[in-house]
Design an enzyme around this catalytic site. Structure first.
Site, PDB file in Angstrom:
ATOM      1  CB  THR A  86      -0.924  -0.011   1.240  1.00  0.00           C
ATOM      2  OG1 THR A  86      -1.746  -1.183   1.173  1.00  0.00           O
ATOM      3  CG2 THR A  86      -1.800   1.228   1.312  1.00  0.00           C
ATOM      4  CG  ASN A 169      -7.003  -7.836  -5.500  1.00  0.00           C
ATOM      5  OD1 ASN A 169      -6.978  -7.117  -6.489  1.00  0.00           O
ATOM      6  ND2 ASN A 169      -7.833  -7.637  -4.501  1.00  0.00           N
ATOM      7  CD  GLN A 197      -2.670 -10.786  -4.950  1.00  0.00           C
ATOM      8  OE1 GLN A 197      -2.242 -11.942  -5.102  1.00  0.00           O
ATOM      9  NE2 GLN A 197      -3.157 -10.362  -3.800  1.00  0.00           N
ATOM     10  CB  SER A 217       3.073  -6.657  -1.011  1.00  0.00           C
ATOM     11  OG  SER A 217       2.816  -6.925   0.342  1.00  0.00           O
ATOM     12  N   GLY A 218       5.896  -8.118   0.233  1.00  0.00           N
ATOM     13  CA  GLY A 218       6.563  -9.358   0.641  1.00  0.00           C
ATOM     14  C   GLY A 218       5.617 -10.464   1.073  1.00  0.00           C
ATOM     15  CG  HIS A 219       1.652  -9.785   3.093  1.00  0.00           C
ATOM     16  ND1 HIS A 219       0.372 -10.293   3.126  1.00  0.00           N
ATOM     17  CD2 HIS A 219       1.539  -8.494   2.692  1.00  0.00           C
ATOM     18  CE1 HIS A 219      -0.478  -9.327   2.767  1.00  0.00           C
ATOM     19  NE2 HIS A 219       0.208  -8.237   2.507  1.00  0.00           N
ATOM     20  CB  THR A 255      15.807   2.845  11.648  1.00  0.00           C
ATOM     21  OG1 THR A 255      16.307   4.096  12.113  1.00  0.00           O
ATOM     22  CG2 THR A 255      16.833   1.752  11.874  1.00  0.00           C
ATOM     23  CB  CYS A 344     -10.420  -5.359   1.246  1.00  0.00           C
ATOM     24  SG  CYS A 344      -8.657  -5.484   1.053  1.00  0.00           S
TER      25      CYS A 344
HETATM   26  N1  PLP Z   1      -2.468  -4.302  -4.222  1.00  0.00           N
HETATM   27  C1  PLP Z   1      -2.923  -5.543  -4.415  1.00  0.00           C
HETATM   28  C2  PLP Z   1      -3.262  -5.988  -5.806  1.00  0.00           C
HETATM   29  C3  PLP Z   1      -3.106  -6.408  -3.330  1.00  0.00           C
HETATM   30  O1  PLP Z   1      -3.579  -7.623  -3.527  1.00  0.00           O
HETATM   31  C4  PLP Z   1      -2.762  -5.943  -2.030  1.00  0.00           C
HETATM   32  C5  PLP Z   1      -2.987  -6.809  -0.854  1.00  0.00           C
HETATM   33  O2  PLP Z   1      -4.019  -7.420  -0.704  1.00  0.00           O
HETATM   34  C6  PLP Z   1      -2.267  -4.648  -1.880  1.00  0.00           C
HETATM   35  C7  PLP Z   1      -2.127  -3.855  -2.996  1.00  0.00           C
HETATM   36  C8  PLP Z   1      -1.857  -4.125  -0.541  1.00  0.00           C
HETATM   37  O3  PLP Z   1      -0.615  -4.691  -0.148  1.00  0.00           O
HETATM   38  P1  PLP Z   1      -0.157  -4.640   1.386  1.00  0.00           P
HETATM   39  O4  PLP Z   1      -1.045  -5.579   2.137  1.00  0.00           O
HETATM   40  O5  PLP Z   1       1.268  -5.088   1.397  1.00  0.00           O
HETATM   41  O6  PLP Z   1      -0.301  -3.238   1.838  1.00  0.00           O
END
Ligand code: PLP
Length: 412
Positions: A86, A169, A197, A217-219, A255, A344
């Site tokens: 994000t 997503n 994604q 995004s790492g996760h 940091t 979401c």
């Molecule tokens: N953009 C997309 C396409 C996503 O699927 C997500 C996470 O669900 C995000 C942005 C947001 O990423 P983060 O959870 O690392 O803020």
């Protein structure tokens, strides 16, 4: 119970559950945990400090830049670590808005994640931008003709930026990225892609594409939550969202979250090896097996979105005469974790904006599940999940009425 962490003893812990919601987040890879732990215990120094012990930490950050860069064909200095996907999205859009001058149009798509849509809308509310969301076809792919036409309009001073997600997503549908970024470049419009994604799941190479900025995004690929990255093509301008100590080459102060950055680097290395070995063929095989079994063993099942252009781990399915809200409750009870639309949107009753943009009728949209696999999903889990879905669908249909089988529509 204030100030204490409480675990409901009757809650099924994830150990018993089959996790099929990997587009929401992924399990941290054990090798990633091994890589990051020393940076929580032994190497906890501030990487900006001058003594030798801190240099080890600095070197680990440098390696992580190399690993993430290698995954997307970038140079290490083109990678800026951030706090999440994000943040990467907001930072680029905010920066491009700040230097937009007379150009007051933001070009994006109707199926973006809220981290793009909400931020663009806020720029419209506060800074007088207009947001143009280009639609998609029934297959979930961008209407390129409309996109090209929007880029060529010079009304209202022209486009300040274009932002198009690489893969969606909810549906996993991969967008016509090469065509879209070529069009933007030809029109002289800075191009950003939310590739959150896509990276780690499907080949992403910025050397082959006219992409100027790209969010990661790492996760989403087996690193922890709370770490992301932004690719800024060498030579493209960028000014930071967070200003202060000048870390990350002056492009993201604060940091560094060293352990998580090291973890993201390791996860990137692992994903690159898998993509190069077989393109996650095992994950694709399981996803296809899951879909084929449901399509042949259950009536009134539809696969939504392009079959030819989607990430290998995602299946977006509709089940006639079954509300997804009920399905999710039953599946959780039967030991399967997945979601309706995006995470979401869970809990909301209206169809997601993605399904609406694809023209999926409201009833079908409300009966849709997003099933997303990962490298940790096993065939046995996949088969158990098929049985659970069949049981849940049949149970709901027996209460709500027959399967209501319509013509089965599969988009390619
Ligand atoms: N953009 C997309 C396409 C996503 O699927 C997500 C996470 O669900 C995000 C942005 C947001 O990423 P983060 O959870 O690392 O803020």
């Amino acid at each position: 119970m204030v100030g204490q962490f409480f675990i409901d003893p009757f809650l099924h812990l994830s150990i018993d559950m089959i996790y099929l919601d990997s587009n929401a987040t992924t399990q941290i890879h054990p090798e990633v945990v091994d890589a990051m732990l020393p940076f929580l215990t032994e190497h906890w120094y501030n990487p900006s400090s001058g003594y030798r012990a801190a240099k080890v930490v600095r070197q680990a950050l440098d390696l992580a830049h190399e690993q993430v860069a290698a995954l997307i064909g970038a140079k290490p200095e083109e990678i800026v670590f951030t706090g999440c996907g994000t943040e990467s999205n907001n930072a680029v859009l905010g920066f491009l808005a700040s230097r937009a001058g007379e150009k007051r149009r933001i070009l994006t798509s109707a199926i973006e994640h809220s981290a793009i849509l909400r931020y663009s809308e806020s720029l419209a509310e506060t800074d007088g931008f207009s947001v143009e969301k280009i639609g998609v076809g029934a297959d979930g792919r961008l209407d390129l003709e409309a996109y090209a036409s929007a880029l060529s309009q010079e009304a209202e001073g022209g486009c300040a930026m274009a932002s198009l997600m690489w893969a969606n997503n909810e549906t996993g549908v991969i967008q016509p990225m090469a065509e879209a970024c070529d069009l933007a470049r030809a029109a002289g419009v800075p191009f950003h892609t939310d590739a959150i994604q896509a990276v780690g799941k499907t080949p992403v190479n910025v050397r082959d594409m006219a992409v100027d900025y790209l969010s990661i995004s790492g996760h989403k690929f087996h690193a922890p939550k709370g770490v992301g990255a932004l690719y800024v093509r060498g030579g493209m301008p960028f000014a930071p969202l967070l200003r202060g100590g000048g870390q990350e080459g002056g492009r993201r102060s604060g940091t560094e979250n060293v352990a998580s950055i090291v973890a993201m680097g390791k996860a990137a290395e692992l994903m690159q090896a898998r993509l190069e070995a077989d393109g996650h063929a095992g994950v694709k095989e399981l996803r296809d097996h899951f879909e084929n079994r449901l399509l042949s063993e259950l009536e009134g099942v539809r696969v939504n979105g392009s079959l030819a252009h989607r990430t290998v781990n995602t299946s977006h399915l509709s089940f006639d005469s079954c509300e997804a809200a009920g399905l999710l409750i039953l599946l959780d009870e039967y030991g399967v974790q997945c979601s309706a639309g995006s995470a979401c949107m869970t809990g909301k009753q209206q169809p997601s904006h993605v399904q609406t943009a694809m023209g999926i009728p409201a009833a079908q949209a409300k009966s849709s599940l997003r099933i997303s696999f990962s490298i940790f999903t096993t065939r046995q889990e996949c088969d158990t999940a098929v049985e659970a879905v069949k049981k849940a669908v049949n149970k709901l249909r027996s209460v709500q009425g027959g399967p209501g089988v319509g013509p089965v529509q599969v988009f390619t």
